[in-house]
Design a protein around this motif. Structure first.
Motif, PDB file in Angstrom:
ATOM      1  N   PHE A  75       0.838  -1.211   0.000  1.00  0.00           N
ATOM      2  CA  PHE A  75       0.000   0.000   0.000  1.00  0.00           C
ATOM      3  C   PHE A  75       0.868   1.253   0.000  1.00  0.00           C
ATOM      4  CE2 PHE A  75      -3.821  -2.319   2.034  1.00  0.00           C
ATOM      5  CZ  PHE A  75      -4.395  -2.500   0.789  1.00  0.00           C
ATOM      6  N   ALA A 254      -1.117  -1.178   7.912  1.00  0.00           N
ATOM      7  CA  ALA A 254      -1.713  -1.598   6.644  1.00  0.00           C
ATOM      8  C   ALA A 254      -2.926  -0.736   6.318  1.00  0.00           C
ATOM      9  CB  ALA A 254      -2.107  -3.075   6.710  1.00  0.00           C
ATOM     10  N   GLY A 258      -3.091   1.976   3.389  1.00  0.00           N
ATOM     11  CA  GLY A 258      -4.161   1.706   2.434  1.00  0.00           C
ATOM     12  C   GLY A 258      -5.008   2.945   2.196  1.00  0.00           C
ATOM     13  N   TRP A 262      -5.437   5.180  -1.201  1.00  0.00           N
ATOM     14  CA  TRP A 262      -6.767   5.453  -1.752  1.00  0.00           C
ATOM     15  C   TRP A 262      -6.960   6.957  -1.935  1.00  0.00           C
ATOM     16  CZ3 TRP A 262     -11.033   7.637   1.114  1.00  0.00           C
ATOM     17  CH2 TRP A 262     -12.244   7.633   0.386  1.00  0.00           C
ATOM     18  N   LEU A 267      -5.211   3.545  -5.775  1.00  0.00           N
ATOM     19  CA  LEU A 267      -5.883   2.247  -5.700  1.00  0.00           C
ATOM     20  C   LEU A 267      -6.759   1.974  -6.921  1.00  0.00           C
ATOM     21  CD1 LEU A 267      -6.980   1.597  -2.012  1.00  0.00           C
ATOM     22  CD2 LEU A 267      -4.920   0.940  -3.206  1.00  0.00           C
ATOM     23  N   LEU A 272      -4.347  -2.526  -7.524  1.00  0.00           N
ATOM     24  CA  LEU A 272      -4.732  -3.226  -6.307  1.00  0.00           C
ATOM     25  C   LEU A 272      -4.544  -4.729  -6.500  1.00  0.00           C
ATOM     26  CD1 LEU A 272      -5.842  -2.677  -3.489  1.00  0.00           C
ATOM     27  CD2 LEU A 272      -8.126  -3.089  -4.377  1.00  0.00           C
TER      28      LEU A 272
ATOM     29  N   THR B  21      -6.966  -7.946   4.466  1.00  0.00           N
ATOM     30  CA  THR B  21      -7.379  -6.555   4.652  1.00  0.00           C
ATOM     31  C   THR B  21      -8.484  -6.463   5.704  1.00  0.00           C
ATOM     32  OG1 THR B  21      -6.930  -6.308   2.295  1.00  0.00           O
ATOM     33  CG2 THR B  21      -8.026  -4.481   3.385  1.00  0.00           C
TER      34      THR B  21
END
Lengths: 438, 172
Positions: A75, A254, A258, A262, A267, A272, B21
């Motif tokens: 990420f 994470a 992430g 985004w 993303l 992705l 995730t």
């Protein structure tokens, strides 16, 4: 055969399999299972042991930190932070002699603070910095050496996947290991910059030049890297202060990287998917090695070899530093051909009891942490030493115009700086341990 | 056939990453809940157990794809010096061992799952039957058996990967 001789004989067998290009994890798994079978003398205890082997290893709570850190690194790459870090470092260092290469090191160090893997750091920063270095007229050998060495800052500067594995094997506190790794990590970055400085003074033709950036632009470039700083402080700070567990810290990392990716529009569906596949590949590779090492190490434990060896070394009256140096030299030699994670998983169960039985004038915990950092640095050297230096291959695959000979030539001054740093850390344990004594 | 196996392995790798995730998101929610415990909130119950079962599931989902991609760590320093015939034999043997060992492990895992199902062992906090975790990972483990068998057929020259499929070197 006596179990202990069986275990001794299993080392060369394992090495032969590995050199026949059987995957390292699979080699350990097969040798470990066959060895245990021999020691047990029948198949039944082994079949019972195998019932929980795979699921038991894969559902380990402490190991779940590994895929989470890998995801975080992916990420972070998609968040475009590598570009911002390089720009910020370039703003202040770029116009100096060899400055752009130093900027690449600085950016690697920054990226290492939010990424726990060396290959990911080398790959990500290489993508950004190699074209810029080429455009500014830097020699291929210097660029390749810089990025390969800079990549190792990914594991040297916490968070670090290798340290997590060491912490699990040696039953040490991950937060304290991360804290102890910080100063040696910064020293590594400074050492690499010093190397660049020396190299370009000896041979000025290697460096290109870029004009200085005006001050307002410099501050803008620095301001753009605040998310990296924030994520690092939250993740590593949170783990260190005990606000959350290391696994939760990795989860926070994470999720925050992430969100960053985004927010910055990184993303896309395609990217992705690629990030997910890289995470999948990296995780599966680590856990295959973990699975093999679990089988092999339980065979070794069954054979009593680690205890016998530790007892034998203790009884010989070797000086503690002699044993430590022997281990470091062993890692440096094997690092040239083995990958770092397998090496740690294979050897720590043997070396750790040996070292913790020695008296360095430190508490047992300090010895364990100091040894962990030394191991981290020595196995990391293996990432940039020919012929099997993973980081060299990564850089090679990204810059096919730089010959492998040039890459090798460019990297050795950095290896020298690593060796000097290891020596310093061995002679002065306080450099590593000061962070714990605060 | 090759498209189905490769497609399935790849889809499973994505699925595993999605699971990962979700684990990360759940952990963050749990931390926030714990931090706000003064306001009547709390950590996600059994977050520890969910992380464990979820990670296992993700890893089982990742393994087939990694193997098909040739992504496992190996030392190929001397590889190009071996004669082609030896290279072929070694590849077949290595793939056969991988298939054999994995088949054995999955069989034992199934036995273990069955035992947990009969002794009704449950997890500490959620009181979730332990065999559920095994059951969740089992389909992915079985796909692994199929993928490893397919790779063995490929190295024996009896099957081939989908057109345009590129292998990657291992490393981390």
């Amino acid at each position: 055969m006596e179990p202990i001789w069986l275990a001794t004989a299993s080392f060369p067998v394992l090495l032969i399999l590995i050199f026949l290009r059987v995957p390292i994890g699979l080699s350990m798994l097969v040798v470990g299972l066959l060895g245990s079978w021999q020691v047990y003398g029948s198949a039944m205890p082994l079949l019972n042991q195998m019932k929980n082997l795979a699921y038991g290893q894969f559902s380990s709570h402490s190991l779940s930190i590994v895929p989470l850190f890998l995801l975080m690194g992916q990420f972070a790459t998609l968040g475009g932070m590598s570009q911002a870090l390089f720009k910020a470092a370039e703003a202040f260092l770029g116009h100096r002699k060899g400055g752009l290469a130093m900027a690449a090191i600085g950016a690697c160090a920054g990226f290492g603070a939010i990424c726990g893997s060396s290959l990911a750091t080398a790959a990500t920063m290489g993508q950004v910095a190699l074209p810029e270095l080429k455009r500014a007229g830097y020699a291929g050998s210097l660029s390749a050496g810089t990025l390969a060495a800079g990549g190792t800052l990914g594991i040297l500067i916490p968070p670090s996947i290798v340290l997590v594995i060491y912490a699990i094997l040696a039953e040490q506190n991950i937060a304290k290991l991360f804290a102890a790794a910080f100063i040696p990590g910064i020293l590594a970055a400074l050492g690499y910059m010093l190397v660049i400085n020396i190299v370009v003074h000896v041979n000025p033709k290697l460096a290109g030049s870029v004009p200085p950036m005006p001050w307002p632009e410099r501050w803008q470039a620095v301001a753009a890297v605040w998310p990296v700083l924030l994520i690092f402080v939250v993740v590593v700070g949170g783990i260190y202060t005990g606000l959350f567990t290391p696994t939760e810290g990795a989860a926070v990392g994470a999720v925050s990287t992430g969100l960053l990716a985004w927010w910055r529009g990184g993303l896309t569906r395609r990217k992705l998917q690629e990030a997910f596949e890289s995470t999948a590949g990296g995780t599966a590779m680590v856990f295959m090695i973990v699975l093999g090492a679990a089988a092999y190490n339980s065979f070794l434990a069954l054979s009593q070899l680690p205890q016998e060896l530790a007892g034998w070394v203790g009884a010989q009256g070797f000086s503690p530093y002699m044993v430590l140096w022997a281990i470091i030299v062993f890692y440096l030699i094997f690092g040239c051909i083995m990958d770092s994670l397998s090496m740690i998983l294979l050897t720590i169960p043997i070396f750790f009891p040996m070292v913790s039985g020695l008296d360095f004038g430190l508490t047992p915990e300090e010895t364990a942490i100091w040894f962990g950092i030394l191991v981290l640095i020595t196995v990391e050297v293996g990432l940039i030493t020919p012929p099997v230096g993973m980081n060299l291959f990564v850089i090679q695959s990204m810059a096919p115009d730089i010959s492998i000979r040039d890459t090798y030539r460019g990297v050795w001054p950095f290896v020298a700086s690593d060796l000097i740093r290891v020596t310093l850390l061995v002679i002065f344990p306080a450099i590593t341990l000061v962070a714990l004594r605060l | 056939m090759n498209n189905i196996i490769y497609g399935l392995s790849r889809a499973m790798a994505w699925f595993g990453a999605v699971v990962l995730t979700l684990i990360a998101l759940m952990s963050v929610v749990s931390i926030i809940g714990r931090a706000l415990s003064g306001f009547g909130l709390g950590p996600v119950p059994g977050d520890f157990e969910l992380v464990e079962a979820g990670t296992a599931l993700a890893v089982f989902c990742f393994l087939p794809w990694c193997h098909l991609k040739g992504g496992h760590a190996m030392v190929d320093m001397l590889w190009h010096k071996y004669p082609p015939a030896l290279q072929r034999v070694l590849t077949v043997l290595s793939d056969a061992v991988m298939f054999g060992v994995w088949l054995l492990l999955v069989w034992r895992m199934g036995v273990s799952m069955d035992e947990y199902r009969h002794n009704n062992e449950v997890s500490f906090i959620l009181q979730m039957p332990v065999w559920w975790g095994y059951a969740a990972s089992m389909p992915a483990a079985v796909v692994g058996v199929i993928a490893y068998a397919w790779r063995l057929l490929e190295s024996l020259g009896l099957a081939s990967p989908p057109v345009g499929f590129a292998m990657a070197g291992g490393g981390h």
